[in-house]
Design a protein around this motif. Structure first.
Motif, PDB file in Angstrom:
ATOM      1  N   SER A   1      42.833  53.194  37.762  1.00 49.79           N
ATOM      2  CA  SER A   1      41.745  52.579  37.013  1.00 49.79           C
ATOM      3  C   SER A   1      41.919  52.765  35.515  1.00 49.79           C
ATOM      4  O   SER A   1      42.384  53.801  35.054  1.00 49.79           O
ATOM      5  N   THR A   2      41.555  51.733  34.763  1.00 51.40           N
ATOM      6  CA  THR A   2      41.526  51.851  33.305  1.00 51.40           C
ATOM      7  C   THR A   2      40.074  51.725  32.822  1.00 51.40           C
ATOM      8  O   THR A   2      39.822  51.393  31.676  1.00 51.40           O
TER       9      THR A   2
ATOM     10  N   ILE B   1      39.981  46.714  43.963  1.00 48.53           N
ATOM     11  CA  ILE B   1      40.965  45.777  44.521  1.00 48.53           C
ATOM     12  C   ILE B   1      41.403  46.221  45.930  1.00 48.53           C
ATOM     13  O   ILE B   1      41.449  45.382  46.838  1.00 48.53           O
TER      14      ILE B   1
ATOM     15  N   GLY C   1      38.813  53.021  40.818  1.00 54.75           N
ATOM     16  CA  GLY C   1      40.066  52.388  41.203  1.00 54.75           C
ATOM     17  C   GLY C   1      40.114  51.995  42.667  1.00 54.75           C
ATOM     18  O   GLY C   1      41.177  51.895  43.268  1.00 54.75           O
TER      19      GLY C   1
ATOM     20  N   TYR D   1      36.081  43.857  32.777  1.00 48.40           N
ATOM     21  CA  TYR D   1      37.364  43.719  32.065  1.00 48.40           C
ATOM     22  C   TYR D   1      37.575  42.378  31.372  1.00 48.40           C
ATOM     23  O   TYR D   1      38.379  42.303  30.447  1.00 48.40           O
TER      24      TYR D   1
ATOM     25  N   ASP E   1      39.190  34.448  35.928  1.00 54.48           N
ATOM     26  CA  ASP E   1      38.618  34.827  34.637  1.00 54.48           C
ATOM     27  C   ASP E   1      39.565  34.588  33.471  1.00 54.48           C
ATOM     28  O   ASP E   1      40.771  34.431  33.639  1.00 54.48           O
TER      29      ASP E   1
HETATM   30  N1  LIG Z   1      39.700  40.818  36.229  1.00 51.88           N
HETATM   31  C1  LIG Z   1      40.463  41.787  35.672  1.00 51.88           C
HETATM   32  N2  LIG Z   1      40.973  41.631  34.422  1.00 51.88           N
HETATM   33  C2  LIG Z   1      41.742  42.590  33.868  1.00 51.88           C
HETATM   34  N3  LIG Z   1      42.048  43.749  34.470  1.00 51.88           N
HETATM   35  C3  LIG Z   1      41.567  43.970  35.698  1.00 51.88           C
HETATM   36  C4  LIG Z   1      40.751  43.006  36.374  1.00 51.88           C
HETATM   37  N4  LIG Z   1      40.434  43.494  37.600  1.00 51.88           N
HETATM   38  C5  LIG Z   1      41.021  44.690  37.680  1.00 51.88           C
HETATM   39  N5  LIG Z   1      41.708  45.002  36.555  1.00 51.88           N
HETATM   40  C6  LIG Z   1      42.531  46.213  36.311  1.00 51.88           C
HETATM   41  O1  LIG Z   1      42.880  46.790  37.572  1.00 51.88           O
HETATM   42  C7  LIG Z   1      42.365  48.125  37.661  1.00 51.88           C
HETATM   43  C8  LIG Z   1      41.939  48.439  39.078  1.00 51.88           C
HETATM   44  O2  LIG Z   1      40.814  47.637  39.449  1.00 51.88           O
HETATM   45  P1  LIG Z   1      39.868  48.114  40.631  1.00 51.88           P
HETATM   46  O3  LIG Z   1      40.708  48.373  41.827  1.00 51.88           O
HETATM   47  O4  LIG Z   1      38.760  47.156  40.771  1.00 51.88           O
HETATM   48  O5  LIG Z   1      39.340  49.523  40.148  1.00 51.88           O
HETATM   49  P2  LIG Z   1      38.317  49.893  38.958  1.00 51.88           P
HETATM   50  O6  LIG Z   1      37.608  48.640  38.550  1.00 51.88           O
HETATM   51  O7  LIG Z   1      37.447  50.904  39.568  1.00 51.88           O
HETATM   52  O8  LIG Z   1      39.174  50.458  37.863  1.00 51.88           O
HETATM   53  C9  LIG Z   1      41.254  48.177  36.634  1.00 51.88           C
HETATM   54  O9  LIG Z   1      41.005  49.497  36.172  1.00 51.88           O
HETATM   55  C10 LIG Z   1      41.801  47.285  35.539  1.00 51.88           C
HETATM   56  O10 LIG Z   1      42.758  47.970  34.752  1.00 51.88           O
END
Ligand SMILES: Nc1ncnc2c1ncn2[C@@H]1O[C@H](COP(=O)(O)OP(=O)(O)O)[C@@H](O)[C@H]1O
Ligand SMILES: [Mg+2]
Lengths: 125, 148
Positions: B95-96, B112, B109, B57, B78
């Motif tokens: 998740s995006t 985190i 998703g 991301y 970051d």
């Molecule tokens: N470092 C980051 N910068 C921007 N957006 C982030 C970052 N980390 C996570 N996200 C956002 O949070 C969402 C959930 O993250 P995560 O729980 O790791 O699931 P995933 O990566 O599988 O989508 C991501 O889909 C994204 O939209």
């Protein structure tokens, strides 16, 4: 059960780790989604998957996965094999589909590393 | 055990080929330091999910790791789009992720939530169009309960 016995049950080939086939395993996790592997797989388990990219090896290494079994006859690219060799993670390949691979191991006493996820794993908005 | 270590690792956004490389390196270093296996695994998962998120991301980021006899502290900072709704991003299943990320096997998703599960202390701050900052602390001492 040793990897030797598992190779026999699954009519599998050893792609990496010929010297580690005496390794004993009791549990496994099957998935084609590394996110779920990272969230649910336990140390010391087998990973059954149809993915073949280098990330499966890195993920296995992070989680202390014992060995990787590629299903559906998948052959991993050289890059993945090299990484498995380097990180000392044995890799087998079977032509059975994921369902059959899991079922045959289960019938022979290998259990899921978790039976099911907790009721609070996913909360809705 | 004489645990003391500190290092920073740079991560390039979009570098999917290398995804996980730094986490594997960090795990190896901590293993050689003598960090107990169960704790090592939690640290490695938290670092790996952070690394994958920066690659997925952000434009670029740094993972800073500090080991003392009591704790392992990880900072993942970051420069990138940031997170608009942090509460939503913390939910399992949200998740995006793009097709590229999903193709690699990520984007369920669970990242985190998994980081939170592996950490004794977790903090996240984010500013839209600037970046995201995660702080994760894992205790090396008084760690009776086996997490993950
Ligand atoms: N470092 C980051 N910068 C921007 N957006 C982030 C970052 N980390 C996570 N996200 C956002 O949070 C969402 C959930 O993250 P995560 O729980 O790791 O699931 P995933 O990566 O599988 O989508 C991501 O889909 C994204 O939209
Ligand atoms: Mg993620």
């Amino acid at each position: 059960m040793t990897l030797f016995e598992i190779m026999d049950i699954l009519d599998a080939k050893c792609l990496v780790g010929r010297k580690q086939l005496n390794m004993e395993v009791e549990t496994a996790f099957s998935a084609d989604l590394l996110s779920d592997v990272l969230a649910f797989a336990k140390a010391g388990s087998l990973l059954l998957t149809g993915l073949t990219n280098p990330q499966i090896v890195r993920t296995a290494s992070i989680l202390d996965i014992a060995a990787i079994i590629l299903v559906r006859g998948k052959i991993a690219p050289d890059e993945t094999l090299r990484m498995a060799d380097e990180l000392e993670i044995p890799m087998l390949s079977t032509r059975y589909i994921l369902f059959e691979t899991s079922g045959r191991l289960f019938m022979n006493g290998i259990k899921g590393c978790v039976e099911r996820v907790g009721s609070d794993t996913y909360v809705t908005l | 055990m004489n645990l003391s270590y500190e290092n920073s690792f740079e991560i390039q956004g979009g570098n999917f080929k290398k995804a996980g490389d730094i986490s594997v390196q960090i795990k190896k270093v901590l293993q050689n330091l003598g960090v107990p296996r169960a704790i090592l695994r939690r640290v490695a998962i938290a670092v790996y999910e952070s690394e994958i998120n920066i690659i997925s991301y952000a434009n670029k980021g740094i993972i800073h790791i500090q080991v003392s006899p009591e704790t392992v502290s990880i900072e993942a900072e970051d420069e990138g789009p940031g997170i608009e709704n942090i509460e939503l991003a913390m939910r399992a299943g949200y998740s995006t992720a793009t097709d590229k990320i999903r193709e690699m096997g990520f984007g369920a998703g669970m990242g985190i939530p998994n980081i939170i599960n592996c950490s004794d202390t977790f903090n996240i701050t984010s500013e839209v169009n600037k970046g995201t900052h995660l702080t994760m602390i894992i205790q090396l001492t008084n760690n009776q309960e086996e997490k993950n």
